[in-house]
Design an enzyme around this catalytic site. Structure first.
Site, short mmCIF file in Angstrom:
data_model
loop_
_atom_site.label_atom_id
_atom_site.label_comp_id
_atom_site.label_asym_id
_atom_site.label_seq_id
_atom_site.Cartn_x
_atom_site.Cartn_y
_atom_site.Cartn_z
N GLU A 1 4.06 -11.40 -5.85
CA GLU A 1 3.12 -11.41 -6.91
C GLU A 1 3.12 -10.94 -8.20
OE1 GLU A 1 2.11 -7.55 -4.87
OE2 GLU A 1 3.18 -9.43 -4.40
N LYS B 1 -10.83 -12.20 -16.32
CA LYS B 1 -11.19 -12.47 -17.76
C LYS B 1 -10.48 -13.88 -18.05
CE LYS B 1 -12.58 -9.77 -20.47
NZ LYS B 1 -13.94 -9.57 -21.03
N GLY C 1 0.81 -1.08 0.15
CA GLY C 1 0.09 0.06 0.05
C GLY C 1 0.81 1.08 -0.01
N HIS D 1 7.78 -7.98 -3.40
CA HIS D 1 6.46 -8.47 -3.95
C HIS D 1 6.89 -9.59 -4.82
CE1 HIS D 1 4.18 -4.62 -3.33
NE2 HIS D 1 5.18 -3.93 -3.32
N ASP E 1 -18.17 -11.66 -22.01
CA ASP E 1 -18.53 -11.80 -20.62
C ASP E 1 -19.94 -12.03 -20.45
OD1 ASP E 1 -15.98 -11.04 -19.77
OD2 ASP E 1 -16.46 -8.78 -19.77
N CYS F 1 5.35 -6.50 1.70
CA CYS F 1 5.69 -5.01 1.74
C CYS F 1 5.01 -4.17 2.74
CB CYS F 1 5.41 -4.18 0.44
SG CYS F 1 6.33 -2.71 -0.16
N TYR F 2 4.19 -2.99 2.53
CA TYR F 2 3.29 -2.49 3.34
C TYR F 2 2.57 -3.43 4.60
CZ TYR F 2 0.13 0.66 6.03
OH TYR F 2 -0.58 1.48 6.61
#
Length: 560
Positions: free
Chosen positions: A218, A416, A103, A216, A274, A130-131
């Site tokens: 991710e 998606k 964040g 990070h 979608d 991280c944060y």
């Protein structure tokens, strides 16, 4: 959480200060029990047949959504929730562990967002990123301070404890992606450092089932990051990996039947993947109780109306009502130039038309639409104070405050690529499933400035040419999105010895996995040249073509 049924921690060691800081003695009691029995209240609240979930607590990082994606790629269900979400909303998800996201805040600032105390009281594993790592440090009695050296970009992580379950199957050193200015000045009591980088002596810290990562895992720039997250889900949290598309479809079909009962549903059909998957989903669940409403708002691309109607009505056998509301939408958009207002106008007019048409076919209680997880996050509809709204999606923040129809959004928590997997599993043709995303407001947000009939025809022609050349070059499936934008800029040109003063068209083509981040595509020069040459020669009113080479972030994929 019902503490009266939970495994008790002595009151004198459970004291929580009003600032949100947890006493060190409290933490030590909790940490000792992390790998032990789950609180009884939590066990009793969850049916053993429900799916297991990793909860990502969102503190506003631009990468928060990627954490959820990576966990789901490990076949473990994951949801991203605001940091102020009450326990009552989390308990039914059967959480197996928590991840605290990054964040933009600093934990030592006034009113900095912190983790709710139930995370620590749940006795579940925690991973702070991280944060999120700094939140753990701050709340558990350590100290966070501004770093004398900031750390952004690539760094090399060196493991000092290779036996940790978090780092199973990892090399002793590997590249990671850093993005922080604060540092861990002092770890909480009982923690030890598991890894370091050149600028971060405490790049990883841990105490039993609680871990903190300064980098990070991710993002793609941390090659071993997915392994770390998988280790957390499987080796630390004990997840079994029961999140599959097949399970999702079966569960969702049951939920739709239970929610709808014998009532009727109308579905907003646009022709995009979608709405196509949603319509097929609902039709599979309740059959002729579903009526699809296909609204031609006059903002679609060339031949889109005919192709969509024929596919669903003739091939899939669905009940479809076709509504030509082109003039109605154009009148509502007259004089509107602000992109947020365009989205609001289109969204509100859509709902009005759905409700009008629903009234004509008898009593209808539900409206189904193809809202996706990125739509929800970008519209910040979760209400998280730590997240900023990027733009309003017409089917999320663009909905009117008062609606007479209840919403059914079976794809609301899917990305998606997951939607496409569902479509293939349901038997939809590949050309429909792999159709590039098209925004609900249509060409209205690809025309900069006021939308008019003249501009729509110019844009349709330019977009048709761009797509035609991209498909001829066999590049369509390699791109996340590719399209033309009609700008409000006019420039001087020369055609046939005559001076022209005509519109500038921009071409946008990006690659992406989920639309949360995207990179501009390096289209071959010969393809760009053919697109430009054809547009200026075949589309009246255009004398200049440019190519957008901006990634997301800092830009968005659409221009408006």
């Amino acid at each position: 959480m019902d503490k009266s049924k939970s495994k008790q921690i002595p009151n004198e060691s459970r004291r929580v200060a009003t600032s949100g800081d947890i006493e060190v003695s409290t933490y030590l009691e909790i940490a000792k029990e992390i790998s032990g029995e789950q609180p009884i209240a939590l066990k009793e609240a969850i049916s053993p047949t429900e799916r297991e979930t990793i909860i990502v607590i969102d503190f506003g990082s631009q990468y928060s959504m990627l954490i959820a994606r990576r966990i789901r790629e490990c076949q473990v269900y994951c949801e991203l929730l605001p940091h102020d979400t009450p326990w009552e909303k989390i308990a039914p998800l059967n959480p197996k562990g928590f991840i605290l996201s990054g964040g933009p805040a600093s934990v030592y600032q006034p009113d900095a967002p912190l983790a709710p105390t139930y995370i620590y009281e749940s006795h579940l594993p925690i991973l702070g990123i991280c944060y999120g790592m700094q939140v753990l440090t701050h709340q558990l009695g350590g100290q966070v301070a501004p770093g004398t050296k900031q750390e952004y970009g690539h760094a090399i992580l060196h493991l000092s404890d290779v036996d940790s379950p978090l780092f199973a199957d990892l090399p002793s050193s590997s590249p990671v992606w850093m993005s922080h200015g604060d540092k861990i000045e002092q770890m909480p009591s009982g923690f030890q450092a598991l890894a370091y980088t050149e600028n971060s002596p405490v790049a990883v810290m841990a105490n039993e089932g609680i871990f903190g990562l300064q980098f990070h895992p991710e993002v793609a720039h941390t090659p071993e990051g997915k392994t770390i997250l998988k280790n957390f889900a499987y080796r630390v949290c004990g997840c079994q990996g029961n999140w599959t598309i097949g399970n999702f479809i079966n569960d969702s079909l049951d939920k739709i039947r239970e929610q709808v009962g014998k009532d009727k549903v109308v579905c907003a059909l646009s022709g995009g993947v979608d709405s196509a998957v949603v319509a097929t989903f609902i039709h599979r669940a309740i059959g002729d109780q579903l009526t699809c409403i296909f609204v031609n708002h006059g903002l679609l691309r060339r031949e889109e109306v005919e192709r969509t109607f024929n596919t669903f009505h003739l091939n899939l056998g669905m009940n479809i009502i076709y509504v030509d509301a082109s003039e109605r939408f154009l009148n509502q958009l007259k004089g509107v130039t602000d992109p947020e207002m365009k989205r609001k106008v289109v969204g509100e007019e859509f709902i009005k038309i759905f409700e009008e048409e629903a009234n004509k076919i008898g009593k209808v209680d539900f409206l189904a639409q193809g809202t996706l997880y990125p739509d929800v996050i970008e519209s910040a509809s979760s209400g998280s104070r730590a997240s900023a709204k990027i733009k309003t999606h017409h089917n999320v923040g663009g909905l009117p405050a008062k609606m007479t129809l209840n919403l059914i959004e079976p794809l609301r928590y899917l990305f998606k690529d997951e939607v496409r997997q569902v479509g293939l599993e349901l038997g939809l043709p590949e050309e429909m499933v792999w159709r590039q995303p098209f925004p609900g407001p249509g060409l209205a947000i690809r025309i900069i400035g006021e939308v008019t009939k003249e501009k729509l025809e110019i844009l349709r022609s330019a977009d048709w040419i761009a797509m035609n050349e991209i498909k001829k070059a066999n590049l369509y499936r390699q791109l996340w999105q590719s399209f033309a934008i009609l700008t409000d800029v006019k420039s001087v040109g020369v055609m046939g010895d005559y001076r022209t003063y005509s519109y500038l068209v921009a071409i946008r083509a990006v690659t992406s996995d989920d639309a949360m981040t995207a990179d501009w595509s390096r289209l071959p020069y010969n393809v760009l040249a053919r697109i430009s040459s054809r547009i200026v020669n075949e589309v009246p009113g255009v004398n200049r073509v440019v190519y957008d080479i901006t990634s997301k972030p800092p830009s968005t994929i659409e221009w408006e």
